[in-house]
Design an enzyme around this catalytic site. Structure first.
Site, short mmCIF file in Angstrom:
data_model
loop_
_atom_site.label_atom_id
_atom_site.label_comp_id
_atom_site.label_asym_id
_atom_site.label_seq_id
_atom_site.Cartn_x
_atom_site.Cartn_y
_atom_site.Cartn_z
CD GLN A 54 -2.43 1.13 2.82
OE1 GLN A 54 -1.84 0.60 3.77
NE2 GLN A 54 -3.58 1.72 2.96
CB SER A 94 1.96 6.88 4.62
OG SER A 94 0.86 6.27 5.22
CB SER A 137 3.67 -3.02 5.48
OG SER A 137 3.31 -2.06 6.45
CD GLU A 153 -4.87 0.21 6.36
OE1 GLU A 153 -5.24 1.19 5.69
OE2 GLU A 153 -3.69 0.03 6.73
CD GLU A 182 -4.10 10.42 18.89
OE1 GLU A 182 -3.79 9.75 17.88
OE2 GLU A 182 -3.62 10.21 20.02
#
Ligand SMILES: Cc1cc2nc3c(=O)[nH]c(=O)nc-3n(C[C@H](O)[C@H](O)[C@H](O)COP(=O)(O)OP(=O)(O)OC[C@H]3O[C@@H](n4cnc5c(N)ncnc54)[C@H](O)[C@@H]3O)c2cc1C
Length: 408
Positions: free
Chosen positions: A138, A141, A173, A256, A378
């Site tokens: 993936q 990010s 990952s 996910e 958060e």
């Protein structure tokens, strides 16, 4: 909420066990956690052997009709309910089998391609996922775009029938072992940030991709930085429409989070640890064990509720949003408790440590996988506050502004 199997579910559970018991033994009642994946950093060769055994088991499942249970039959699945798939996963977890490696392919890329892919994309990518031949990573990010994923800056410029990509991804990952990547790129800077993103299906052998492993404190290198330098991607590898990647992104992220939220308990092993450490009679430890037990059971019931709703054809409600956050806070409780119970022994590592360092790795350091991966605690609270509780939205000063005008 139904806790007991219906006669049909009990028959299905028996069918699962008949298949599983032909291929593996049940795990021993008291598993040797010191020999598990989480106990020690393994050499590259050991990691490779483990990945191969996961692929072999996936291949067996595929050959015997047990892969992709919820996938439509036309794509090689069985078209079963997620409730039945959940029962299979419960039973599979009781056997000594090499599971893993496929969360990003079968769990995330596959369901996204099924919903948003062209017929050609489905024909090309889905079967090798189910057989275990091709795994995915993936590439979402970036150094400046994690929680604020829509702020990503990896650029994409259309050049004839190709898209030229330049930029950097991070925390990817399993990039090194993956055949393909789910790659997000900024393809239009003149529109607000959510509207100028494209979702590409990337062949990881394309020239211009540089994968650099990141060393973790555990000694492993599960994450990578991925640099993309003039990487040319065929335009037919766009998933959905160009500049309309946000829809497929949400499909991937939902899958996910459901996967991360659906993890299970290990409470019996924690009790055994308390006994081994001689703290099972300590009143403070007992109180914390009860809190952990209550949390573990609550999450299990929440999971049953989501599965029961799904098996009745109902859309899961806020329960599924709560599941990931509840599981994260359970892992936090668990990590703190096992370290307290081990006392000074918790500072040891690898062969010197209790269970080869399993608890330090899995429960203490490992808690951050759930608490950060797939969206931080958060961020989950923000989503629940706004979408479930109807609280006022966070201030979003970049809302509606063309991406190129957002200050950095
Ligand atoms: C085990 C693991 C595996 C991962 N695998 C992958 C992968 O394969 N591919 C991939 O693309 N990414 C992967 N990631 C990255 C992951 O998605 C990001 O780490 C995550 O989205 C957080 O982004 P960030 O690290 O940039 O933190 P930031 O977004 O910079 O956040 C830093 C801190 O600020 C807080 N914060 C940020 N925004 C808000 C807000 N609006 N309100 C309140 N608090 C806020 C966060 O909660 C956090 O505590 C993985 C992460 C982990 C831990």
């Amino acid at each position: 909420m139904d806790f007991d199997d219906t006669p049909e579910e009990a028959a299905w559970r028996d069918e699962c066990n008949a298949f599983l018991s032909r291929h593996a033994e049940l795990k021993p009642e008291r598993a040797d956690l010191g020999r598990s994946y989480w106990a020690k950093a393994r050499s590259e060769a050991e990691e490779h052997t483990y990945a191969q055994s996961c692929r072999a088991w996936q291949r067996t499942k595929f050959d015997e009709g047990w892969a992709g249970l919820t996938w439509p039959t036309e794509y090689g699945g069985r078209g079963l309910s997620s409730h039945r798939a959940g029962i299979f996963a419960e039973e599979e977890g009781r056997y000594d089998l090499p599971q893993g490696q496929f969360a990003q392919s079968i769990g995330m890329a596959g369901p996204t391609i099924i919903v948003h892919g062209t017929d050609e994309q489905k024909a090309r990518y889905l079967a090798p996922m189910l057989t275990g031949e091709e795994t995915w990573c993936q590439l979402f990010s970036e150094p400046g775009a994690g929680s604020d994923l829509a702020g990503l800056r990896t650029s994409a410029v259309v050049d004839g029938d190709e898209i030229v990509v330049n930029g950097q991804k991070v925390w990817t990952s399993n990039a090194g072992e993956s055949a393909h990547g789910m790659l997000l790129v900024r393809s239009d800077v003149d529109v607000p940030k959510h509207r100028g993103i494209s979702y590409l299906l990337l062949d990881m052998t394309t020239p211009g991709i540089d994968i650099r492993p990141l060393k973790q404190p555990t000694g492993r290198s599960e994450f990578n930085e991925v640099f993309l330098d003039d990487v040319r991607v065929p335009i037919e590898n766009v998933l959905g429409e160009i500049n309309a990647g946000w829809g497929p992104i949400l499909t991937t992220l939902t899958n996910e989070r459901t996967g991360i939220g659906g993890q299970s308990g290990m409470f019996d092993d924690v009790i055994e640890l308390a006994r081994d450490m001689g703290v099972a009679d300590d009143p403070v430890v007992r109180q914390d064990l009860m809190k952990l037990y209550a949390r573990t059971r609550t999450i299990a019931y929440l999971g049953y509720r989501v599965r029961t709703a799904a098996s009745r054809g109902e859309m899961p409600g806020p329960e599924s949003s709560v599941l990931k956050l509840a599981n994260s806070s359970r892992l936090e409780q668990l990590g703190n408790l096992v370290m307290t119970m081990m006392g000074a022994r918790g500072t040891l590592y690898a062969d010197d440590a209790v269970m080869g360092g399993f608890w330090q790795n899995y429960a203490f350091l490992g808690q951050w996988m759930s608490r950060i991966g797939g969206g931080t605690d958060e961020v989950q609270r923000n989503i629940m506050g706004e979408n479930v509780l109807g609280l006022p939205q966070e201030p979003r000063p970049d809302k509606g502004i063309p991406f190129k005008d957002i200050p950095t």
